[in-house]
Design a protein around this motif. Sequence first.
Motif, PDB file in Angstrom:
ATOM      1  N   ARG A   1      53.183  25.201   2.028  1.00  0.00           N
ATOM      2  CA  ARG A   1      52.946  26.589   2.417  1.00  0.00           C
ATOM      3  C   ARG A   1      54.265  27.380   2.436  1.00  0.00           C
TER       4      ARG A   1
ATOM      5  N   GLN B   1      55.641  28.156  -0.934  1.00  0.00           N
ATOM      6  CA  GLN B   1      54.908  29.289  -1.500  1.00  0.00           C
ATOM      7  C   GLN B   1      55.502  30.597  -0.988  1.00  0.00           C
TER       8      GLN B   1
ATOM      9  N   GLY C   1      59.078  31.020  -2.245  1.00  0.00           N
ATOM     10  CA  GLY C   1      59.097  31.292  -3.674  1.00  0.00           C
ATOM     11  C   GLY C   1      58.792  32.741  -3.981  1.00  0.00           C
ATOM     12  N   SER C   2      57.945  33.359  -3.173  1.00  0.00           N
ATOM     13  CA  SER C   2      57.555  34.742  -3.437  1.00  0.00           C
ATOM     14  C   SER C   2      58.735  35.694  -3.337  1.00  0.00           C
ATOM     15  N   GLN C   3      59.821  35.227  -2.748  1.00  0.00           N
ATOM     16  CA  GLN C   3      61.002  36.094  -2.625  1.00  0.00           C
ATOM     17  C   GLN C   3      61.987  35.900  -3.757  1.00  0.00           C
ATOM     18  N   ARG C   4      61.716  34.938  -4.648  1.00  0.00           N
ATOM     19  CA  ARG C   4      62.671  34.603  -5.709  1.00  0.00           C
ATOM     20  C   ARG C   4      64.033  34.293  -5.118  1.00  0.00           C
TER      21      ARG C   4
ATOM     22  N   ARG D   1      54.993  37.123 -13.081  1.00  0.00           N
ATOM     23  CA  ARG D   1      54.019  36.793 -12.037  1.00  0.00           C
ATOM     24  C   ARG D   1      53.034  37.929 -11.880  1.00  0.00           C
TER      25      ARG D   1
ATOM     26  N   ASN E   1      59.886  41.742  -1.158  1.00  0.00           N
ATOM     27  CA  ASN E   1      60.983  42.684  -1.371  1.00  0.00           C
ATOM     28  C   ASN E   1      60.451  44.057  -1.747  1.00  0.00           C
TER      29      ASN E   1
END
Lengths: 342, 342
Positions: free
Chosen positions: A117, A120, A123-126, B12, B61
């Motif tokens: 979790r 995930q 990762g969404s923040q790069r 994405r 972001n």
Amino acid sequence: MTKPRSRRGGGRPTIADVARKAGVGAITVSRALREPGRVSEDLRRQIRAAVDELGYVPDPNARALASARAEVFGVLVPSLTNNVFAEVVRGIYDSLSDSPFRIQIGNTHYSGLEEERLLQVFGSQRPAALIVAGIDQTPSARRLLENAGCPVVQVMETGPDPVDMMVGFSHFDGGRTAAEHLLQAGYRKIGFIGARMDPRSQRRLAGYRAAMEAAGLFDARLVTTTPVPSSVTLGRELFRDALAKMPTLDGVFCNNDDIALGVLFECHRASIDVPKQIGIVGFNDLDMMQVSFPSITSVRTHRYEIGTRAVAMALSAIAGNRPEQRIVDLGFELMRRESTGR
Amino acid sequence: MTKPRSRRGGGRPTIADVARKAGVGAITVSRALREPGRVSEDLRRQIRAAVDELGYVPDPNARALASARAEVFGVLVPSLTNNVFAEVVRGIYDSLSDSPFRIQIGNTHYSGLEEERLLQVFGSQRPAALIVAGIDQTPSARRLLENAGCPVVQVMETGPDPVDMMVGFSHFDGGRTAAEHLLQAGYRKIGFIGARMDPRSQRRLAGYRAAMEAAGLFDARLVTTTPVPSSVTLGRELFRDALAKMPTLDGVFCNNDDIALGVLFECHRASIDVPKQIGIVGFNDLDMMQVSFPSITSVRTHRYEIGTRAVAMALSAIAGNRPEQRIVDLGFELMRRESTGR
DNA sequence: CATGCAAATGGTAGCGCTACCATCTCGGGC
DNA sequence: GCCCGAGATGGTAGCGCTACCATTTGCATG
């Protein structure tokens, strides 16, 4: 009919304000801040002056959005209070304090699902890099790491198959070394006491078992473990259990130093002589091991260095230099002390 | 001549992809995710299906940039390895694990300047809330907190003048209570041993001093401190110093439990009877205090609760409910044990 | 039956920054 | 003197999302 300064932003200065004040284009300000070498000395000075005067601080969110890359290190550890991970995290912080990178820590609570979790979410923040504890990711967590699109460092352990990079040591060897030391010191009925029993503890147990089997002394009744989180109190209780199960016990390898301390206190309380009647070895070598009475033999691990090294490797990967060595084994050191000095 | 999917973003799915797939406007997707109550049941279902199918995860972001508010709690602590703060941080994490908020921890290393710097960095992200340890911010750090534009909770201590909200307890009272307990137990030459001596330690010392003065027993030579960071080893050394300075010492109030443990070990080593010859009181009541031999009297502090309570207050302030009580005193509890049982 | 109003939905215009692609200048090579 | 390339600077067009302000619909109100 002047447009208000801004609809939402709190009215803080933006890069455009700096550019206007310095009499240059916004992009030049951006460059002066990120790649000073590409802007002439003159403009750089003007820009710095404007930045100082306005108190401009770049907005990291806008930066991340525009460049599709956040200046964040994601760090995943199983516990925040366990001193072992706290030391690793401290190493990470200290190594990153002069860099523009922020740190985001996730607490997995020793759960693979929670790790997924968090991966995930992170990762969404790069993120610029990911540092994760352990090598036992679930298949789907591993896939997330492989597709993270940034350097990944697995820390605390070494293993054959890194996602990307690794810094740690062999817990199996650590466990074996501890047990062999007790054997060499003349102990025979050597127990293993462990709490939590995460994968690293399991491998220390396996190392202990290998040493005991090699000596022809392994007996399943010597092993006392629990999934309950480790504590000094628990060390005391487990030691009592171990003794009840096997009254002739003459040594214990403790999964960690908290347990070892609990064992020592129970020995005091029950007037069991350490090291004469019982030898004790801990794991990690916390500060208190060298001060206790008697001082306790322990396997010193290089936790702070694991953190600093992981950051160094990630930083160099970000800079484009893939390390020659993808797996770094920082080893461990057996600290012989009074508790095994029979 | 089709435009490439995207110039930079890693390809994405975006909110527009979800909107297209669900046959609605992007803004409706945004609402369905953030305020489900404002979107009809039907659309919500369609949108959820599209999100799942595409594996859409909102970009935090972009979200932060558009809304001028990042879903981040900034947390500033002076140390990551000190168990006391680790417990507070754990409480914060546990309370926030089911929320959309991320956590960003800053390590100030007990430095006011570093705290200022981190506040500047954290502020640039427009965090949803700030939690900071202590009440002794520099004037400029305090200004940064006041202008942060978000709820601020100062934790670990209580004081008269909160920036916004406060959760903690009185270290002065804690120190006084510890000293009074030793006095009541019949000890007279009671020393104070402290390391690091941050502002909270200073206040515990002040509390100790007040109790000793009230009893007419204060003597400057009873106090042994150092700015060096605390450790068990240091506890042992400071105790030796204290004893050398004042051989008739019959009790010690230790600034924290690590020091207390060091004192206990030195007593063992030097065959000083605890509690007969020396009474020992620690501070914080770590787990090991109740297991040691003899067990050590300590002032229990509610560190985990400080973390959870701080989050609860911040969350309710974010929701628009200013708390009726801006200063929450969680108190402490004296745990009487063998080390003072003369 | 016009009016008002709330609930549901959407379009537009940015948030503050940087990638990408000009444009301009200057000095060296021919 | 002209061309060319490197170095310095700038303009434009988004990054992916949400605030703000419509617009639409349905229904109770007078």
